[in-house]
Design a protein around this motif. Sequence first.
Motif, mmCIF file in Angstrom:
data_model
loop_
_atom_site.group_PDB
_atom_site.id
_atom_site.type_symbol
_atom_site.label_atom_id
_atom_site.label_comp_id
_atom_site.label_asym_id
_atom_site.label_seq_id
_atom_site.Cartn_x
_atom_site.Cartn_y
_atom_site.Cartn_z
ATOM 1 N N PRO A 2 -37.619 -3.405 8.508
ATOM 2 C CA PRO A 2 -38.662 -3.686 9.504
ATOM 3 C C PRO A 2 -40.072 -3.488 8.956
ATOM 4 N N TRP A 3 -40.191 -2.670 7.935
ATOM 5 C CA TRP A 3 -41.521 -2.400 7.379
ATOM 6 C C TRP A 3 -41.878 -3.333 6.224
ATOM 7 N N SER A 4 -40.988 -4.252 5.917
ATOM 8 C CA SER A 4 -41.285 -5.200 4.839
ATOM 9 C C SER A 4 -42.467 -6.083 5.231
ATOM 10 N N LYS A 5 -43.309 -6.336 4.269
ATOM 11 C CA LYS A 5 -44.500 -7.183 4.449
ATOM 12 C C LYS A 5 -45.469 -6.620 5.501
ATOM 13 N N LYS A 6 -45.480 -5.310 5.659
ATOM 14 C CA LYS A 6 -46.383 -4.682 6.619
ATOM 15 C C LYS A 6 -47.354 -3.749 5.893
ATOM 16 N N LYS A 7 -48.448 -3.494 6.577
ATOM 17 C CA LYS A 7 -49.424 -2.523 6.044
ATOM 18 C C LYS A 7 -49.309 -1.225 6.833
ATOM 19 N N GLU A 8 -49.559 -0.130 6.172
ATOM 20 C CA GLU A 8 -49.483 1.157 6.855
ATOM 21 C C GLU A 8 -50.691 2.009 6.479
ATOM 22 N N VAL A 9 -51.188 2.718 7.464
ATOM 23 C CA VAL A 9 -52.299 3.639 7.237
ATOM 24 C C VAL A 9 -51.906 4.987 7.824
ATOM 25 N N ALA A 10 -52.060 6.033 7.051
ATOM 26 C CA ALA A 10 -51.702 7.371 7.531
ATOM 27 C C ALA A 10 -52.906 8.299 7.389
ATOM 28 N N LEU A 11 -53.148 9.082 8.424
ATOM 29 C CA LEU A 11 -54.243 10.053 8.415
ATOM 30 C C LEU A 11 -53.679 11.466 8.433
ATOM 31 N N ASN A 12 -54.322 12.326 7.694
ATOM 32 C CA ASN A 12 -53.923 13.736 7.675
ATOM 33 C C ASN A 12 -54.392 14.397 8.977
ATOM 34 N N VAL A 13 -53.455 14.764 9.816
ATOM 35 C CA VAL A 13 -53.815 15.353 11.112
ATOM 36 C C VAL A 13 -53.447 16.843 11.171
ATOM 37 N N TYR A 56 -46.584 -2.728 1.969
ATOM 38 C CA TYR A 56 -45.179 -2.956 1.660
ATOM 39 C C TYR A 56 -44.928 -4.414 1.304
ATOM 40 N N PHE A 57 -44.222 -4.590 0.200
ATOM 41 C CA PHE A 57 -43.664 -5.902 -0.117
ATOM 42 C C PHE A 57 -42.281 -5.928 0.532
ATOM 43 N N LYS A 58 -41.299 -6.555 -0.073
ATOM 44 C CA LYS A 58 -39.987 -6.580 0.579
ATOM 45 C C LYS A 58 -39.360 -5.189 0.644
ATOM 46 N N LYS A 59 -39.318 -4.517 -0.485
ATOM 47 C CA LYS A 59 -38.659 -3.205 -0.503
ATOM 48 C C LYS A 59 -39.567 -2.085 -0.997
ATOM 49 N N VAL A 60 -40.564 -2.470 -1.721
ATOM 50 C CA VAL A 60 -41.410 -1.472 -2.392
ATOM 51 C C VAL A 60 -42.847 -1.621 -1.897
ATOM 52 N N ALA A 61 -43.523 -0.491 -1.805
ATOM 53 C CA ALA A 61 -44.918 -0.521 -1.347
ATOM 54 C C ALA A 61 -45.852 -0.089 -2.458
ATOM 55 N N LEU A 62 -47.005 -0.720 -2.484
ATOM 56 C CA LEU A 62 -48.116 -0.195 -3.274
ATOM 57 C C LEU A 62 -48.775 0.874 -2.417
ATOM 58 N N ARG A 63 -48.908 2.052 -2.968
ATOM 59 C CA ARG A 63 -49.427 3.168 -2.174
ATOM 60 C C ARG A 63 -50.665 3.749 -2.845
ATOM 61 N N ILE A 64 -51.714 3.913 -2.047
ATOM 62 C CA ILE A 64 -52.951 4.520 -2.553
ATOM 63 C C ILE A 64 -53.337 5.664 -1.626
ATOM 64 N N ASP A 65 -53.513 6.840 -2.194
ATOM 65 C CA ASP A 65 -53.897 8.029 -1.432
ATOM 66 C C ASP A 65 -55.322 8.433 -1.818
ATOM 67 N N PHE A 66 -56.096 8.800 -0.802
ATOM 68 C CA PHE A 66 -57.484 9.187 -1.036
ATOM 69 C C PHE A 66 -57.777 10.577 -0.485
#
Lengths: 174, 188
Positions: free
Chosen positions: B40-51, B78-88
């Motif tokens: 379900p997360w394939s081809k999706k973007k995700e943003v996470a905030l430190n709460v 996310y691509f099909k199975k793998v995501a490019l992840r960048i943490d700041f």
Amino acid sequence: MLPTYFQTYSVFLMIICLLLTHLYIDMVLQKFGIHFGLGADLTREEDVLGGSNLVAKSVLYDARFGIDKIIPITKRLNFIVGLDAIAGNAKNSSSSTGFDLTTSSFKLGGGPTIRIQYHLNDRVVFMTEGLFYFIRTKGEREEVDPRTGIALYTNTTHRFTIAEPRALFIGFKF
Amino acid sequence: MKFKASFWIIAILLFCAVCSNGQELDSLSRKVDKKELPYPWSKKKEVALNVTNLAKLFVPLNFSGLTNQDVILKTKWYFKKVALRIDFGADIDFNDEFSPGGFYLAVGYERRRAIYKDKWFYTTGWSGVITGNDDEGVIGVLKHFGMEYNLHPSVTLGTDTGLLFGVFTDDFNLKLVSPTSLFLQMRF
């Protein structure tokens, strides 16, 4: 139906933690919004009984203005990407038996923001935010000593900060 | 201290799981794209905030002497199975000399797997990390592991741990990154 796509006005009051602004007014137009926030703090302290005749005053105020793009995640949850401009001033002064110390600073900056809004119902909204601000602060420090006279120092700092969500706003829509 | 905070973070995740047990979260699998995307997360973007600091105001996470992870924002493509992840993460003071109060950047990839139904997931991957503060600077490689709980098909609560190895100021070293941060993640 929650009024994500309707023109709404919201007033957010910070209920937990003191951050930049205490009052936050948001106007939503379709999927975009504009907002401005204000914060102020005034204190005055006197120490007469201690014999030093110390008087300390502090005046702080902050303001910000920004535009938002609203991305609905669920029926109740919105993800908001925004761009803010901020300005603020702080002045602290203290005087005691002829000695005066005054520090003041003026800051200007801005940057992108990320906000998360949760609609409890049609009227009440909770919000928190992460900030990506670049801030330029110009400061002044003035020391008055009856023996040596007046000394004035100035400095300018630049700061980039990514601030995680620390404050919870509660908003009322009308 | 770190153990206690980690315990509370896990407890929060479990609490959320129990609270929303009755909700129909299995709709996640139904939302799998008809083009036969694997997840379900394939081809999706995700943003996470430190709460974490926000959560500390509601639950007793605030143990003295404990610092959070430096990551404030995580972004995933996310691509099909793998995501490019960048943490700041950053808190930089540009004065007379460039003196980072704190800086964190990690770029890498991530995979996600389901642990239990459509609610519990774990993530793993590798990232290249550059981080620094007043005391030390690190250039290294991070093997990260995460645990996530789906509050909603598009909203996730999670935490991360990892093993960081690289050059710490001037020595090669190894460090376990404790799961002391709580992230609220949105998918769109």
